[in-house]
Design an enzyme around this catalytic site. Structure first.
Site, PDB file in Angstrom:
ATOM      1  CE1 TYR A   1      10.781  18.279   3.336  1.00 24.83           C
ATOM      2  CE2 TYR A   1       8.696  19.405   3.032  1.00 24.83           C
ATOM      3  CZ  TYR A   1       9.701  18.965   3.859  1.00 24.83           C
ATOM      4  OH  TYR A   1       9.625  19.189   5.208  1.00 24.83           O
TER       5      TYR A   1
ATOM      6  CG  HIS B   1      12.299  14.843  10.778  1.00 20.65           C
ATOM      7  ND1 HIS B   1      12.125  16.007  10.083  1.00 20.65           N
ATOM      8  CD2 HIS B   1      11.685  13.905  10.036  1.00 20.65           C
ATOM      9  CE1 HIS B   1      11.445  15.773   8.975  1.00 20.65           C
ATOM     10  NE2 HIS B   1      11.176  14.502   8.921  1.00 20.65           N
TER      11      HIS B   1
ATOM     12  CE  LYS C   1       4.608  26.589  -1.846  1.00 21.38           C
ATOM     13  NZ  LYS C   1       5.262  27.647  -2.562  1.00 21.38           N
TER      14      LYS C   1
ATOM     15  CG  HIS D   1      -1.626   1.279   1.450  1.00 21.62           C
ATOM     16  ND1 HIS D   1      -2.664   1.734   0.669  1.00 21.62           N
ATOM     17  CD2 HIS D   1      -1.426   2.245   2.385  1.00 21.62           C
ATOM     18  CE1 HIS D   1      -3.074   2.921   1.111  1.00 21.62           C
ATOM     19  NE2 HIS D   1      -2.346   3.254   2.149  1.00 21.62           N
TER      20      HIS D   1
ATOM     21  CG  ASP E   1       7.879  16.899 -26.956  1.00 26.48           C
ATOM     22  OD1 ASP E   1       8.079  16.561 -25.765  1.00 26.48           O
ATOM     23  OD2 ASP E   1       7.270  16.182 -27.765  1.00 26.48           O
TER      24      ASP E   1
END
Lengths: 213, 646, 116
Positions: B261, B306, B335, B79, B108
């Site tokens: 990210y 982290h 943002k 999954h 392109d």
């Protein structure tokens, strides 16, 4: 890569935002990415340096406590110094090859391309000799952390050199078939950048693996 | 076989690659490749969703016995792996492919055949990974596959062999595409399109490509080590030889954090395109949005550990990574405020696309808040490895990435197909998804804080987790129902949707100046750009009064018309941007497009063969033969010109 | 023409490629670069065989020499000194981040330590 870009020099007649070759931008981006690839391999070598539970070791002799078998320090500095010199000289040959192509000198372009490929192949020959003698002396991929990290780091570097030699031979083939002129300079330049980068990675490896204990 | 076109006479040129399945297999057209990514990724979304439904059914109540523990491990591993590598990344790639050339005014990408190769390799890798199900040996160590559980010693079967090889193949696809798009965006922008005039989606795509090309080498190395350990006896993760299991974790998360990210920035870019259009206002703070993209990417390389606060790195390392992680919340939060600022004072239209965009703003914020909670090391000691983490990343991945991607699909479907997605079905999709998603994942925060660990296949009745899990499972099925509405919408609208025309939403950027769908060559004449919102400059000038234009401050038309540069435009009817009647200019008498070719597909097949040999008992002949075949395929490809002589 | 870089092909308004007639680094420059690289390599190897090998200066000295070789090859052979700034950005950015990551990993694994 060689002759596609040779074909792409037609595509290059189209407008570009920067006035620079797309192939050159792409190869520099690729080289930037390869910095991370080799930095990870080198990091791992340095992280595991001195942590092998059993020998043989790169710079110090070792006696197997279980069998009494003796191993000397595996790395061969004089031989590797020679191969390092060979690779450095191949970069010089590469630069001269590109120079010849730029000024349309098809005689010397062939000579220097062949020379670069030959020196690269010589380096690979040294490496093949090194790998086989290490295995003979008791250091395999699976022997210890040194074996694993050493063979993978230098092996992948050697694989990159091999790709470079094949690339050079392809360029040489095209040069012999129809000649490489100033229009093809960009393609030789892209190959050269790759080749020099592979040389520069070896500079780092030679110091960090062979010279520093 | 020339594909020379005198615009707009493409239709008059017969070409054997023009229709049918062969045209798809041999395409080098970024628009077709984008569609291939889109439909393939959506198919894997269904597969990953079914895996999730089985998981949720197993966990509905205590002591579930729908599946065995072993199968459960395979389900949650697949999954995660499917959703990350075979859904979100290729959905983003669909938009990179489709939009980037159109948004920058190119015909392109820089390397069209490499582009096709990227897609076929993605398809091959995703199939390879899922073939494992046929052997009842799907990968089972979690999508992050920690050592030494991933080694041959603790996992002797085929499961992790499939994972290791599948991931290497998928990595090649992303890397190749990364170099392609970086070059395209740097070098193929239309005249006048400075970087700060680029559409914001192209900016987010640009930053994402750098994340890809700099982070994928690290997982390539981590997985290569594992591959050599499993197949060739090396010792990178072998504890008895002195290996450190943390090597895997560091290398993996050095990739894994930039990867998240990679997963979110394209969705952010899509939301940044959708919101201005449906707020009828320029994006609030465009330069800051660009700088925050760059800062997020840069900082993203400094937070990886982290994910490892509980492994014992020591207080100094923990503190440093805790601080950098909190720092990265800043540009991200900026943002959110800028999107709110875009909507503020705008005249809002709540189309399905806009609803999904607003949904991202709400749900990603929730996920971001739980993320900041993780950044605090003491808090994380409680939260790590619990369902709290599962809640966090599903809020940012589903509530963030998927909502943003859905917003993009509803927005760009008309451009791709020429027809709208049905708005009513879209609203059902949105509300069922929004409600279902919150019902599924919000209770997980509580389950986690009440001690429910991750990756457990069942739990006892007296742990206090029953209610949370009941609600989560019900929510999952509501989500599934919403997805069903979406699938029906996609299938019906392709054929019967309302016809949309070139610019159905009244959008500001130049891709909307093309017909829907655009012709093979995108633009009859490459436009000249003088502002960030060329279409609004012409069609709705009041909207861009406050946005900088040319250096002189004069309002000039953003595009050239019918073969000549023009000055002021009086009425929209003066614009025949890329209309069928436009004349090509004197210096571009014909438009030459790259020739379609089957070679990228053949190279892909050749590329995969050695890996098949590897997993099949390290069959040397197949590996070597496949390698040679690949070499020949590459040489043949590279010796063929991209375009015909002209 | 003098301010244009060495091995670039310039593309003019009509998209025509012009190979520039400009001063290349000639054989002379390349010869000196090769000689300097060889000399530095020789010093590196020589130092390995002297008692300097066991001092604390050894590793920094080697690293410095390698960095010098690295920089010389990149700047001259790879033309980065003379080429467009874009290429410098595409290479130096990732290089710096990669080196920082490498050094961080060495600290995290205890192979490097700050003696406070």
């Amino acid at each position: 890569m060689a002759t596609a870009a040779l074909a792409d020099s037609h595509a290059e007649h189209h407008y570009t935002s920067t006035g620079l070759s797309s192939s050159k931008i792409a190869i520099w981006a690729f080289i930037g990415s390869e910095c991370f690839f080799f930095a990870s391999l080198i990091s791992t070598y340095l992280i595991y340096k001195g942590r092998s539970v059993v020998g043989p070791y790169p710079h110090t002799p070792w006696t197997n406590p279980a069998t009494g078998e003796q191993f000397h320090a595996i790395l061969n500095i004089p031989v590797t110094s020679a191969s390092t010199f060979v690779l450095l000289m191949s970069s010089l040959a590469m630069v001269l090859a590109h120079s010849a192509v730029v000024r349309g000198d098809t005689k010397y372009s062939k000579i220097w391309l062949a020379m670069t490929a030959l020196l690269g192949a010589t380096f690979l020959g040294f490496q093949a000799y090194e790998f086989t003698s290490f295995v003979h002396e008791g250091l395999k991929l699976s022997t210890n952390l040194f074996g694993s990290t050493f063979f993978i780091l230098t092996g992948f570097h050697g694989a990159h050199v091999t790709v470079g030699v094949l690339w050079l031979l392809t360029l040489l083939g095209v040069d012999m078939k129809r000649g490489l002129g100033p229009r093809d300079a960009i393609n030789v330049d892209v190959c050269a950048l790759y080749w020099h980068f592979v040389d520069v990675v070896w500079i780092a490896i030679f110091t960090l693996v062979y010279l520093i204990q | 076989m020339a594909t020379t076109v005198a615009a707009p006479a493409l239709a008059g040129t017969r070409h054997k690659y023009e229709s049918g399945i062969w045209s798809w297999l041999s395409t080098t057209d970024h628009k077709k490749i984008g569609q291939l990514y889109l439909y393939t990724a959506l198919a894997w979304f269904i597969v990953g969703g079914i895996e999730a439904l089985i998981i949720r059914t197993q966990l509905y109540g205590p002591n579930g016995r729908l599946v065995s523990a072993d199968l459960y491990n395979q389900l949650f591993t697949m999954h995660g792996t499917t959703m990350i590598f075979m859904v979100v990344m290729p959905l983003s790639a669909a938009f990179f492919n489709y939009l980037i050339p159109l948004q920058i005014g190119a015909r392109d990408v820089a390397f069209p055949r490499l582009n096709a190769f990227s897609y076929w390799v993605f398809l091959a890798g995703s199939i390879f990974m899922n073939v494992s199900w046929l052997f009842h040996a799907a990968p089972d160590s979690g999508w992050f596959a920690y050592a030494p559980l991933n080694t041959r010693t603790y996992n002797p079967g085929l499961n992790m062999d499939f994972w290791v090889i599948g991931l290497q193949i998928l990595g090649v696809s992303s890397l190749a595409a990364g170099f392609n798009f970086i070059t395209t965006i740097i070098n193929m922008r239309a005249p006048g399109m400075h970087f700060m005039r680029m559409p914001i989606f192209t900016w987010s795509a640009f930053v994402t490509q750098f994340l890809i090309v700099l982070s994928f080498p690290m997982i390539t190395v981590a997985v290569t080590f594992l591959l050599f350990d499993r197949f060739f006896g090396t010792n990178f993760y072998e504890i008895p030889a002195g290996a450190d299991p943390l090597l895997w974790q560091h290398l993996f998360w050095l990739f894994g954090h930039p990867e998240v990210y990679i997963l979110i920035l394209p969705a952010f870019g899509l939301v940044s395109e959708v919101m201005p259009t449906f707020s009828r206002k320029p994006l609030f703070g465009y330069p800051v949005m660009v700088y925050s993209l760059i800062l997020i990417a840069f900082l993203g390389f400094g937070v990886w550990a982290h994910h490892m606060f509980a492994v014992g790195m020591g207080p100094i390392a923990d503190s440093i990574f805790g601080i950098t992680t909190m720092l990265i919340a800043i540009p991200t939060g900026v943002k959110i405020f800028n999107w709110l600022g875009t909507m503020w004072g705008g005249s809002l239209r709540f189309t399905s696309s806009m609803l999904f965009a607003i949904g991202l703003v709400c749900l990603f914020t929730i996920g971001g808040i739980s993320g900041v909670m993780h950044a605090s090391v003491p808090s994380d000691m409680q939260q790590t490895d619990s369902y709290f983490v599962v809640a966090h990343f599903h809020y940012v991945m589903f509530g963030g990435s998927m909502m943003g991607l859905f917003a993009g699909i509803y927005y760009y479907f008309p451009k791709i197909t020429g027809r709208f997605l049905d708005e009513k079905l879209g609203k059902w999709h949105f509300w069922l998804t929004f409600i279902g998603m919150n019902l599924t994942f919000f209770p997980m925060h509580f389950a986690g804080l009440h001690g429910m660990p991750r990756r457990i296949w069942s739990y006892d009745a007296n742990q206090g987790w029953n209610v949370d899990n009941h609600i989560s499972t019900i929510g999952a099925f509501i989500l599934a129902l919403g997805t069903l509405f979406f699938v029906i919408n996609m299938i019906r609208s392709r054929r019967n949707g309302t016809v949309s025309g070139g610019d159905p939403w009244g959008a500001p950027t130049i891709e909307w100046s093309t017909p829907s769908p655009p012709p093979h060559y995108n633009y009859a004449r490459i436009p000249t750009i003088t502002s960030r919102y060329p279409m609004w400059d012409v069609k709705a000038p009041r909207l861009t009064e406050t946005v900088p234009h040319t250096k002189e401050g004069e309002r000039k038309m953003g595009v050239s018309v019918a073969g000549k540069e023009t000055g002021e435009i009086t009425t929209p009817s003066d614009i025949h941007l890329n209309a069928e009647g436009a004349h090509p200019s004197a210096d571009e008498p014909v438009i030459v497009m790259p020739t379609p070719t089957i070679k990228p597909l053949i190279a892909t097949i050749a590329f995969v063969i050695p890996f098949i040999g590897l997993i099949w008992h390290k069959h040397a002949a197949i590996m070597v033969g496949g390698g040679l075949f690949f070499l020949i395929a590459m040489v043949a490809w590279l010796l063929t010109p991209v375009e015909p002589e002209h | 023409m003098a301010e244009q870089s060495h091995s670039q092909t310039m593309y003019d308004a009509h998209g025509e490629a012009h190979a520039l007639e400009h001063a290349h680094p000639d054989w002379g420059t390349y010869k000196w670069v090769a000689i300097i690289l060889t000399v530095i390599t020789a010093i590196e190897v020589w130092v390995y065989y002297t008692p300097l090998k066991d001092t604390r200066l050894f590793v920094p000295a080697l690293l410095l020499m390698s960095v010098a070789k690295f920089a010389i090859v990149v700047m001259f052979y790879m033309h980065l000194k003379y080429d467009a700034k874009l290429f410098r950005g595409l290479f130096v950015g990732p290089l710096i981040i990669a080196v920082i990551v490498l050094v961080s990993l060495l600290f995290l694994f205890g192979q490097l330590a700050l003696h406070v």
